[in-house]
Design a protein around this motif. Structure first.
Motif, PDB file in Angstrom:
ATOM      1  N   GLY A  56      24.154  12.252  -5.249  1.00 44.68           N
ATOM      2  CA  GLY A  56      24.991  12.369  -4.065  1.00 44.68           C
ATOM      3  C   GLY A  56      24.680  11.277  -3.066  1.00 44.68           C
ATOM      4  O   GLY A  56      24.185  10.210  -3.425  1.00 44.68           O
ATOM      5  N   SER A  57      24.977  11.557  -1.795  1.00 49.10           N
ATOM      6  CA  SER A  57      24.761  10.549  -0.762  1.00 49.10           C
ATOM      7  C   SER A  57      24.286  11.202   0.532  1.00 49.10           C
ATOM      8  O   SER A  57      24.329  12.422   0.685  1.00 49.10           O
ATOM      9  CB  SER A  57      26.057   9.766  -0.504  1.00 49.10           C
ATOM     10  N   MET A  58      23.840  10.353   1.457  1.00 46.72           N
ATOM     11  CA  MET A  58      23.412  10.826   2.763  1.00 46.72           C
ATOM     12  C   MET A  58      23.733   9.764   3.806  1.00 46.72           C
ATOM     13  O   MET A  58      23.397   8.602   3.621  1.00 46.72           O
ATOM     14  CB  MET A  58      21.909  11.113   2.782  1.00 46.72           C
ATOM     15  N   GLU A  59      24.427  10.163   4.857  1.00 45.55           N
ATOM     16  CA  GLU A  59      24.664   9.283   5.998  1.00 45.55           C
ATOM     17  C   GLU A  59      23.615   9.596   7.047  1.00 45.55           C
ATOM     18  O   GLU A  59      23.258  10.756   7.249  1.00 45.55           O
ATOM     19  CB  GLU A  59      26.052   9.536   6.598  1.00 45.55           C
ATOM     20  N   GLN A  60      23.134   8.547   7.708  1.00 45.38           N
ATOM     21  CA  GLN A  60      22.136   8.734   8.755  1.00 45.38           C
ATOM     22  C   GLN A  60      22.591   7.989  10.003  1.00 45.38           C
ATOM     23  O   GLN A  60      22.962   6.810   9.916  1.00 45.38           O
ATOM     24  CB  GLN A  60      20.778   8.208   8.305  1.00 45.38           C
ATOM     25  N   TYR A  61      22.563   8.665  11.112  1.00 40.76           N
ATOM     26  CA  TYR A  61      22.893   8.084  12.407  1.00 40.76           C
ATOM     27  C   TYR A  61      21.620   8.143  13.236  1.00 40.76           C
ATOM     28  O   TYR A  61      21.059   9.218  13.432  1.00 40.76           O
ATOM     29  CB  TYR A  61      24.010   8.883  13.079  1.00 40.76           C
ATOM     30  N   PHE A  62      21.133   6.981  13.725  1.00 44.52           N
ATOM     31  CA  PHE A  62      19.868   6.991  14.444  1.00 44.52           C
ATOM     32  C   PHE A  62      19.830   5.935  15.535  1.00 44.52           C
ATOM     33  O   PHE A  62      20.490   4.905  15.443  1.00 44.52           O
ATOM     34  CB  PHE A  62      18.676   6.825  13.490  1.00 44.52           C
ATOM     35  N   TYR A  95      17.022   9.881  18.483  1.00 47.11           N
ATOM     36  CA  TYR A  95      18.249  10.519  18.003  1.00 47.11           C
ATOM     37  C   TYR A  95      18.399  10.218  16.516  1.00 47.11           C
ATOM     38  O   TYR A  95      18.376   9.059  16.097  1.00 47.11           O
ATOM     39  CB  TYR A  95      19.465   9.979  18.760  1.00 47.11           C
ATOM     40  N   MET A  96      18.508  11.284  15.701  1.00 46.34           N
ATOM     41  CA  MET A  96      18.690  11.095  14.264  1.00 46.34           C
ATOM     42  C   MET A  96      19.448  12.285  13.686  1.00 46.34           C
ATOM     43  O   MET A  96      19.022  13.427  13.832  1.00 46.34           O
ATOM     44  CB  MET A  96      17.349  10.955  13.549  1.00 46.34           C
ATOM     45  N   VAL A  97      20.582  11.997  13.064  1.00 46.63           N
ATOM     46  CA  VAL A  97      21.373  13.014  12.385  1.00 46.63           C
ATOM     47  C   VAL A  97      21.551  12.567  10.942  1.00 46.63           C
ATOM     48  O   VAL A  97      21.896  11.414  10.680  1.00 46.63           O
ATOM     49  CB  VAL A  97      22.749  13.214  13.059  1.00 46.63           C
ATOM     50  N   ASN A 113      24.936  19.536   3.879  1.00 44.17           N
ATOM     51  CA  ASN A 113      24.055  19.872   4.990  1.00 44.17           C
ATOM     52  C   ASN A 113      24.174  18.824   6.085  1.00 44.17           C
ATOM     53  O   ASN A 113      24.358  17.643   5.805  1.00 44.17           O
ATOM     54  CB  ASN A 113      22.603  19.933   4.491  1.00 44.17           C
ATOM     55  N   LYS A 114      24.074  19.279   7.324  1.00 49.36           N
ATOM     56  CA  LYS A 114      23.987  18.375   8.473  1.00 49.36           C
ATOM     57  C   LYS A 114      22.733  18.768   9.225  1.00 49.36           C
ATOM     58  O   LYS A 114      22.570  19.903   9.632  1.00 49.36           O
ATOM     59  CB  LYS A 114      25.214  18.503   9.377  1.00 49.36           C
ATOM     60  N   LEU A 115      21.825  17.820   9.364  1.00 48.76           N
ATOM     61  CA  LEU A 115      20.537  18.081   9.975  1.00 48.76           C
ATOM     62  C   LEU A 115      20.332  17.177  11.179  1.00 48.76           C
ATOM     63  O   LEU A 115      20.385  15.953  11.044  1.00 48.76           O
ATOM     64  CB  LEU A 115      19.425  17.838   8.933  1.00 48.76           C
ATOM     65  N   ASP A 116      20.145  17.763  12.342  1.00 50.02           N
ATOM     66  CA  ASP A 116      19.878  17.008  13.564  1.00 50.02           C
ATOM     67  C   ASP A 116      18.377  17.009  13.778  1.00 50.02           C
ATOM     68  O   ASP A 116      17.771  18.044  14.034  1.00 50.02           O
ATOM     69  CB  ASP A 116      20.595  17.643  14.747  1.00 50.02           C
ATOM     70  N   MET A 117      17.760  15.837  13.647  1.00 47.38           N
ATOM     71  CA  MET A 117      16.328  15.704  13.802  1.00 47.38           C
ATOM     72  C   MET A 117      15.959  14.997  15.109  1.00 47.38           C
ATOM     73  O   MET A 117      14.882  14.436  15.244  1.00 47.38           O
ATOM     74  CB  MET A 117      15.751  14.943  12.602  1.00 47.38           C
ATOM     75  N   SER A 118      16.872  15.053  16.081  1.00 43.74           N
ATOM     76  CA  SER A 118      16.658  14.392  17.362  1.00 43.74           C
ATOM     77  C   SER A 118      15.533  15.060  18.131  1.00 43.74           C
ATOM     78  O   SER A 118      15.308  16.262  18.005  1.00 43.74           O
ATOM     79  CB  SER A 118      17.940  14.440  18.203  1.00 43.74           C
ATOM     80  N   GLN A 119      14.861  14.267  18.941  1.00 41.91           N
ATOM     81  CA  GLN A 119      13.812  14.805  19.786  1.00 41.91           C
ATOM     82  C   GLN A 119      14.464  15.542  20.944  1.00 41.91           C
ATOM     83  O   GLN A 119      15.478  15.096  21.489  1.00 41.91           O
ATOM     84  CB  GLN A 119      12.930  13.680  20.318  1.00 41.91           C
ATOM     85  N   PRO A 120      13.884  16.688  21.339  1.00 37.58           N
ATOM     86  CA  PRO A 120      14.457  17.431  22.465  1.00 37.58           C
ATOM     87  C   PRO A 120      14.384  16.625  23.762  1.00 37.58           C
ATOM     88  O   PRO A 120      13.480  15.814  23.937  1.00 37.58           O
ATOM     89  CB  PRO A 120      13.598  18.685  22.554  1.00 37.58           C
ATOM     90  N   LYS A 121      15.373  16.861  24.610  1.00 40.27           N
ATOM     91  CA  LYS A 121      15.397  16.130  25.893  1.00 40.27           C
ATOM     92  C   LYS A 121      14.654  16.876  26.960  1.00 40.27           C
ATOM     93  O   LYS A 121      14.503  18.013  26.984  1.00 40.27           O
ATOM     94  CB  LYS A 121      16.846  15.916  26.337  1.00 40.27           C
TER      95      LYS A 121
END
Length: 132
Positions: free
Chosen positions: A98-104, A110-112, A124-132
């Motif tokens: 499969g594949s995975m897109e990463q936005y960072f 910020y990382m999704v 799956n959509k995983l938000d690994m962003s640091q809390p603000k």
């Protein structure tokens, strides 16, 4: 099949993807043209992109992986995009399963990650962003 195998594999993939981002970002500004790195898990070939964008998100920078078990995958920086109202770097991993897109963001605050199966269906959509 043991039920914990899929969970461990999923965690390993997430860790691998984060390490891939770090390695690719680090090599994006340092690699002259192409560099091969041998690891216990297989070979990584990193090539510097020639497209637009800052050094940490240079369009076309690519990492190709060949595992010791023959599985292959590639990870490529697509460039700066607007995602959910933020200017972030988009990268994409494409592998045998499969594949995975990463936005960072540059500072990784910020990382999704969006995982898709072979047909392109979002798993799956995983938000690994640091809390603000």
């Amino acid at each position: 099949m043991r039920p914990d195998i899929g969970t461990k594999t999923g965690k390993n993939v997430k860790v691998f993807m984060i390490i891939s981002i770090i390695l690719l970002t680090a090599f994006a500004g340092c690699t002259t043209k192409e560099q091969t790195i041998s690891t216990p898990g297989g070979d990584l070939k990193v090539s510097q992109g020639s497209g637009s964008g800052p050094a940490w998100c240079k369009t076309g920078t690519k990492m190709t992986m060949t595992g010791v078990n023959g599985q292959q995958g590639s990870y490529e920086i697509k460039g700066i995009v607007n995602y959910e109202g933020r200017e972030v770097c988009l990268s994409e991993y494409v592998g045998d399963e499969g594949s995975m897109e990463q936005y960072f963001s540059q500072d990784s605050s910020y990382m999704v990650m969006i995982t898709k199966d072979k047909s392109g269906k979002i798993i799956n959509k995983l938000d690994m962003s640091q809390p603000k």
